[in-house]
Design a protein around this motif. Structure first.
Motif, PDB file in Angstrom:
ATOM      1  N   CYS A 287      60.996 -46.286 125.079  1.00 52.49           N
ATOM      2  CA  CYS A 287      62.258 -46.685 124.447  1.00 52.49           C
ATOM      3  C   CYS A 287      62.099 -47.442 123.125  1.00 52.49           C
ATOM      4  CB  CYS A 287      63.140 -47.486 125.394  1.00 52.49           C
ATOM      5  SG  CYS A 287      63.541 -46.577 126.895  1.00 52.49           S
TER       6      CYS A 287
ATOM      7  N   THR B   9      68.707 -46.950 120.417  1.00 49.67           N
ATOM      8  CA  THR B   9      68.150 -47.044 121.775  1.00 49.67           C
ATOM      9  C   THR B   9      67.025 -48.069 121.896  1.00 49.67           C
ATOM     10  OG1 THR B   9      66.694 -45.232 121.171  1.00 49.67           O
ATOM     11  CG2 THR B   9      68.707 -44.648 122.372  1.00 49.67           C
TER      12      THR B   9
ATOM     13  N   SER C  99      68.966 -38.270 126.478  1.00 49.68           N
ATOM     14  CA  SER C  99      69.734 -37.820 127.634  1.00 49.68           C
ATOM     15  C   SER C  99      68.801 -37.483 128.793  1.00 49.68           C
ATOM     16  CB  SER C  99      70.571 -36.601 127.241  1.00 49.68           C
ATOM     17  OG  SER C  99      71.198 -36.067 128.358  1.00 49.68           O
TER      18      SER C  99
ATOM     19  N   HIS D 183      67.404 -40.642 130.381  1.00 47.40           N
ATOM     20  CA  HIS D 183      68.331 -41.318 131.287  1.00 47.40           C
ATOM     21  C   HIS D 183      68.471 -40.571 132.613  1.00 47.40           C
ATOM     22  CE1 HIS D 183      69.483 -44.550 128.677  1.00 47.40           C
ATOM     23  NE2 HIS D 183      69.753 -43.708 127.698  1.00 47.40           N
TER      24      HIS D 183
ATOM     25  N   LYS E  45      65.506 -41.363 134.983  1.00 49.02           N
ATOM     26  CA  LYS E  45      65.382 -42.739 135.512  1.00 49.02           C
ATOM     27  C   LYS E  45      65.930 -42.787 136.924  1.00 49.02           C
ATOM     28  CE  LYS E  45      65.430 -45.857 131.585  1.00 49.02           C
ATOM     29  NZ  LYS E  45      66.182 -46.887 130.882  1.00 49.02           N
TER      30      LYS E  45
END
Length: 183
Positions: free
Chosen positions: A37, A57, A175, A178, A181
């Motif tokens: 990140c 981000t 995207s 995420h 995760k």
């Protein structure tokens, strides 16, 4: 009739692109040096000049960190603040590789982030305003809160983006990040 004019005008203003979106192409370097990140954004103007900023981000922006310190002193013998350029060809600027550190940002929780150049070129300037007002990094990361301005060599100006992601590719990667995760 007057009400319609106001509605049309409001819609026009909402759709107008920002100065950044109008004159710059956004490029991204994700997970800088393998750190998840820690994403950087490079705004490339049509005149080759590139502005290094934090990607939206980046943990500093995502966590809303309080910035304790910004340090352009990279090592004992190298301070980005000592960078001096002169003349039309910007002679004298420090030459940077794509993994050259630009500054270190320390948050109030003592987490330290190193911001890298992401591209090869000559350092034109660093943003000394963020030393005085660190919140510019948080409030206006793509404008007044930029990190540095770099000028790639003319002959490299087309290839410097080879290792960078387009905005679309970056958004797709974020995207996917995420989705992978655990909840």
């Amino acid at each position: 009739m007057l009400l319609m004019d106001c509605v049309e005008q409001t819609n026009t203003n909402a759709e107008a692109p920002s100065v950044i979106d109008r004159y710059f192409t956004r490029w991204y370097r994700a997970d800088m040096k393998g750190k998840p990140c820690e994403d950087h954004c490079i705004l490339q103007h049509s005149n080759r000049i590139c502005v290094v900023t934090l990607a939206e981000t980046h943990p500093i922006l995502q966590k809303g960190c309080t910035i304790k310190n910004i340090n352009y002193q990279i090592s004992n013998g190298c301070s980005r603040l000592n960078n001096k350029v002169s003349g039309k060809s910007k002679r004298g600027g420090q030459f940077l590789t794509d993994f050259a550190p630009l500054c270190r940002i320390t948050c109030s929780d003592e987490t330290e982030y190193t911001i890298y150049s992401c591209i090869r070129g000559r350092l034109l300037e660093v943003n000394e305003n963020i030393l005085v007002t660190p919140n510019l990094l948080l409030e206006k990361p793509s404008t007044e809160g930029y990190i540095a301005v770099i000028l790639p060599k003319f002959e490299e100006s087309k290839i410097i983006t080879e290792n960078l992601l387009t905005r679309e590719a970056f958004e797709k990667m974020v995207s996917e990040r995420h989705q992978s995760k655990p909840s």
